[in-house]
Design an enzyme around this catalytic site. Sequence first.
Site, short mmCIF file in Angstrom:
data_model
loop_
_atom_site.label_atom_id
_atom_site.label_comp_id
_atom_site.label_asym_id
_atom_site.label_seq_id
_atom_site.Cartn_x
_atom_site.Cartn_y
_atom_site.Cartn_z
CG HIS A 47 -10.84 4.68 1.31
ND1 HIS A 47 -12.21 4.74 1.19
CD2 HIS A 47 -10.57 3.58 2.03
CE1 HIS A 47 -12.74 3.69 1.82
NE2 HIS A 47 -11.75 2.98 2.32
CG LEU A 48 -5.95 2.52 4.77
CD1 LEU A 48 -5.67 1.04 4.62
CD2 LEU A 48 -5.46 2.98 6.13
CG HIS A 49 -6.20 1.62 -1.94
ND1 HIS A 49 -6.17 2.99 -1.76
CD2 HIS A 49 -5.56 1.39 -3.11
CE1 HIS A 49 -5.55 3.55 -2.77
NE2 HIS A 49 -5.16 2.60 -3.60
CG PHE A 50 -3.25 -3.79 1.71
CD1 PHE A 50 -1.94 -4.13 1.94
CD2 PHE A 50 -4.02 -3.36 2.79
CE1 PHE A 50 -1.39 -4.04 3.21
CE2 PHE A 50 -3.49 -3.27 4.06
CZ PHE A 50 -2.16 -3.61 4.27
CG LEU A 54 -0.46 0.30 2.57
CD1 LEU A 54 -1.60 0.94 3.36
CD2 LEU A 54 -0.07 -0.98 3.29
#
Length: 155
Positions: A110-113, A97
């Site tokens: 919006h954190l996301h992998f 990420l």
Amino acid sequence: MEHVLGKTPKTQGCIFDPPGTATHDKHSLLLYRDQWTVVLLNRFPYANGHLLVAPIRHLADLPELSLQEQGKLMHMVTQCCTILRATFAPDGLNVGLNLGQTAGAGIADHLHFHIVPRWDGDHNFMTVCAEIRTIPQHIDNTFDTLLPHFLKMQV
């Protein structure tokens, strides 16, 4: 091609908050949604099967996640890795990420992998010299291939 030709409509709102309450939606490339996490196919993938996994809550950084959210998010990342290995038999997976725009986050709030399947020799001269990606399967077919695995996760 829709994107290349400029025919793709601009996304309103956050891609990690697809409209409605459905657990999956092909139009939004939503493979799975529960009360904790959302899993999408990347509309502009680096490789076939490139997934995006995010918490439901709009958070920009890891310390903002509760311990329960951390656990649910990592569990979903693990399940996605298992599904990709079973479906596409990649030689490896990139899991990561980017936190913050400077770190490369295209959606910094919006954190996301990213989970990207990788195969031996999957980068050719087109990617390196021209920044062009070649994907061997249409994204709709990839969605249809992955969806049954995510449907099995629903209660």
